[in-house]
Design a protein around this motif. Structure first.
Motif, short mmCIF file in Angstrom:
data_model
loop_
_atom_site.label_atom_id
_atom_site.label_comp_id
_atom_site.label_asym_id
_atom_site.label_seq_id
_atom_site.Cartn_x
_atom_site.Cartn_y
_atom_site.Cartn_z
N ALA A 1 32.40 39.38 48.97
CA ALA A 1 33.25 40.55 49.22
C ALA A 1 33.20 41.51 48.04
N ALA A 2 33.17 40.98 46.83
CA ALA A 2 33.15 41.83 45.64
C ALA A 2 31.91 42.71 45.61
N PHE A 3 30.76 42.14 45.87
CA PHE A 3 29.53 42.95 45.82
C PHE A 3 29.54 44.02 46.90
N GLN A 4 30.11 43.73 48.06
CA GLN A 4 30.18 44.73 49.11
C GLN A 4 30.93 45.97 48.64
N LEU A 5 32.06 45.77 47.95
CA LEU A 5 32.84 46.93 47.47
C LEU A 5 32.18 47.57 46.25
N ILE A 6 31.63 46.74 45.36
CA ILE A 6 31.00 47.27 44.15
C ILE A 6 29.84 48.19 44.51
N ARG A 7 29.02 47.81 45.49
CA ARG A 7 27.87 48.65 45.82
C ARG A 7 28.29 49.96 46.50
#
Length: 388
Positions: A140-146
């Motif tokens: 989930a973190a990478f989805q928002l970070i990107r």
């Protein structure tokens, strides 16, 4: 081919070659039965939760009420990841594939927690907790970070599946959606010695840390011959575009010997039992949140395939309906395989523990097909023709 005292039988891809004993998962491909530790997938999907199923897979028995409460509490307590991991993920290119981000992130956990103390029960238990807890947070973190946003912190008042959907979509999910997603995780949690699980067991056999084991499995799952088929199913359904085009599409694909995405499985000669359950989950989603037109295309394609493909033992597999469910849940298409990893980490860890219980490092043989008895030639005398 002879090898002195005995004949060597070469089976590409080790097809049909037993390489280990396992008590984790049983598949009856002729009758379409799948069970985890003796419990049918139908019963688990109907009555269990993902964390309860994960406990069953990894520790061998269904937990007592107290054991399940403690397990859930420990997973909840370890959902957050170090700010250093988040900072590392912010350095990943936004165009990078989420599976590559997940593999790197999973491997990085070993820098923080690995002591390779796999002979200590507490180390094993803590590693299981951390991986099950943190993998969803990192996806989930990478989805928002990107997307240029800061990750959302886990919410302690939300259960495992609801919390992931919250971190991913930035809104609290409908309880029905969260339960359906939890059941999806159960369905994908384990499936015997597929490529990524075999990779996990090979890595585990070296007695490395469990974070490396999971990272190696994620890397294997990232390959298009293993993961990502449900993404391709959606693309196929969109290409067909309407139910009345399904027959023509299928006829042409069969004539051209083209693979029909979401159909066929090496283990099953009937409809994958997980596909039947997922079809029911898709219908539950549509009844609650509105229909997806591509579902009508899918059912039309399955009807047409019942006459053209079923005679060859080719039926819908687990990927045929899962993408429709994930899309309705608001999960981006290129996260379908990372979501699979969130689920399958339970199976990978079960095989990791089982491998440790009776370990012998994997060292298969080979059949050499290269050149023999070549004479050394000084570099100044070599020509291109010599290598021809």
């Amino acid at each position: 081919m002879s090898n002195g005292a005995h004949e060597i039988i070469f089976r590409p891809g080790l097809e049909g070659v037993p390489v280990t004993h396992s008590a984790i998962c049983d598949i009856d491909g002729l009758n379409g039965h799948l069970s985890y530790r003796g419990y049918s997938i139908e019963d688990l999907a109907a009555h269990s939760t993902f964390l309860e199923t994960a406990y069953l897979l990894i520790w061998g028995e269904l937990p007592t009420e107290e054991q399940l409460h403690d397990f859930e509490a420990e997973v909840q307590r370890h959902r957050r990841v170090s700010f250093r991991v988040r900072d590392m993920m912010k350095c990943f290119p936004a165009t990078g594939h989420p599976m590559d981000a997940l593999q790197s992130s999973a491997a990085s956990l070993g820098l923080f927690y690995s002591r390779r103390a796999i002979d200590r029960p507490k180390y094993v238990y803590d590693a299981v907790i951390r991986l099950i807890a943190k993998i969803p947070t990192m996806v989930a973190a990478f989805q928002l970070i990107r997307k240029g946003q800061d990750p959302i912190q886990p919410r302690d008042d939300l259960a495992y599946s609801a919390n992931f959907l919250y971190m991913l979509t930035e809104r609290e999910p409908d309880p029905i959606a969260a339960r359906i997603f939890d059941r999806c995780l159960i369905l994908h949690a384990e499936h015997s010695l597929n490529a990524s699980t075999f990779s996990a067991r090979v890595t585990a056999s070296t007695l490395t840390d469990p974070y490396a084991v999971v990272a190696s499995a994620v890397g294997t799952l990232a390959g298009p011959l293993h993961g990502g088929a449900n993404e391709d199913v959606l693309a196929m359904l969109e290409e067909i575009s309407s139910p009345d085009q399904a027959a023509a599409y299928l006829k042409k694909a069969v004539e051209n010997k083209q693979k029909i995405m979401g159909f066929g499985h090496r283990e099953y000669r009937v409809k994958d039992p997980r596909a039947s359950i997922l079809q029911g989950l898709a219908e539950e989603m549509f009844a609650r949140f509105g229909r997806d037109d591509m579902y009508d295309v899918a059912t039309a394609l399955e009807r047409e395939a019942s006459s053209l493909l079923a005679v060859k033992g080719i039926y819908p597999n687990v990927d045929f309906y899962s993408g429709l469910v994930y899309r309705k849940l608001g999960i981006p298409r290129d996260l379908f395989t990372p979501v699979f990893a969130i689920s399958r980490v339970a199976g990978w860890l079960a095989h990791w523990r089982e491998q440790l219980g009776a370990n012998r490092i994997f060292r298969p043989s080979q059949i050499y097909t290269g050149k023999v008895t070549r004479a050394w030639c000084p570099v100044e005398e070599r020509t291109l023709e010599m290598d021809a």
